[in-house]
Design a protein around this motif. Structure first.
Motif, PDB file in Angstrom:
ATOM      1  N   TRP A 173       0.829  -1.202   0.000  1.00 13.38           N
ATOM      2  CA  TRP A 173       0.000   0.000   0.000  1.00 13.38           C
ATOM      3  C   TRP A 173       0.863   1.251   0.000  1.00 13.38           C
ATOM      4  CZ3 TRP A 173       0.976   2.950   4.331  1.00 13.38           C
ATOM      5  CH2 TRP A 173       1.637   2.283   5.378  1.00 13.38           C
ATOM      6  N   GLU A 189      -7.929  -4.516  -3.534  1.00 11.71           N
ATOM      7  CA  GLU A 189      -7.189  -3.285  -3.825  1.00 11.71           C
ATOM      8  C   GLU A 189      -8.148  -2.101  -3.847  1.00 11.71           C
ATOM      9  OE1 GLU A 189      -3.671  -1.867  -6.895  1.00 11.71           O
ATOM     10  OE2 GLU A 189      -5.212  -3.265  -7.594  1.00 11.71           O
ATOM     11  N   GLY A 219      -4.014   0.716  -2.451  1.00  7.18           N
ATOM     12  CA  GLY A 219      -3.442  -0.582  -2.131  1.00  7.18           C
ATOM     13  C   GLY A 219      -4.353  -1.423  -1.268  1.00  7.18           C
TER      14      GLY A 219
END
Length: 214
Positions: free
Chosen positions: A167, A201, A190
């Motif tokens: 992320w 995601e 992320g």
């Protein structure tokens, strides 16, 4: 001067609690999609103010040990998410008014007590994170500092370096008159921002208010 009070004050042992609520404000019914509960016990060795005779850590602002940290979403069944971990964090910075620094955190998740519903969470959040920040400090004790920061972590399991997972987060914390409220904005991309969808995601822009209780 009270030596006993000073030694307790320099012990650096804290209990922390963070609660993060994901409010889907743009949805018709505006539900809270997920609530994450995050208590922890922390030991901080601060440079120049610690139980080791106020030892100066030279290039480090502090070394922090997360003795035990729990994170969960308080749900049951297939929606349940939780883990327990310990971590070590170090920070180094320079500059009195404009303070530029880096913060590195490495953590260990206890797989023996990891919830089955998120057994693969380290594939998405990994075991480390890094924060680079620029803070604008002030000599006025009534004004909190402002901060510009970038944080990131890689997935791929323990010690992983898989940046296709992991992320990234960019944020601005606004300076305020000394207050328990800290407004900030954040852009996140992320995995793992919230427990419920740690393996999905996400791209997220949010405006938040942090409440500090001491």
């Amino acid at each position: 001067y009270d030596p006993f009070y000073e030694s307790i004050n320099n012990l650096g042992l804290y209990i922390s609690y963070t609660q993060l609520m994901h409010w889907m404000l743009y949805d018709f019914s505006s539900p809270f999609d997920d609530t994450n509960f995050n208590p922890e016990i922390i030991w901080v060795v601060e440079s120049g103010k610690n139980i080791f005779n106020d030892f100066n850590l030279k290039y480090f602002d502090y070394i922090k040990f997360g003795l035990i940290e729990h994170k969960s979403n308080g749900k049951d069944g297939t929606s349940s998410r939780s883990f327990n971990r310990s971590y070590m964090e170090v920070q180094s910075s320079f500059g009195r008014i404009y303070n530029l620094g880096i913060n590195i955190k490495y953590f260990y998740i206890y797989n023996q007590i990891l919830a089955a519903e998120n057994a693969d969470i380290q594939e998405y959040i990994g075991s480390w994170e890094t924060k680079i920040f620029l803070r604008h400090k002030t000599d006025f004790v009534t004004v909190d500092f402002g901060e510009l920061y970038f944080k990131f972590g890689a997935g791929g399991g323990p010690n992983g370096l898989n940046f296709r997972k992991g992320w990234q987060e960019f944020g601005i914390i606004f300076p305020t008159i000394k207050s328990r409220l800290r407004p900030y904005i954040q852009i996140f991309h992320g995995y793992g921002e919230f427990m419920i969808d740690y393996n999905i995601e996400n791209d997220d822009f949010s405006a938040r208010i942090g409440v500090i209780l001491e």
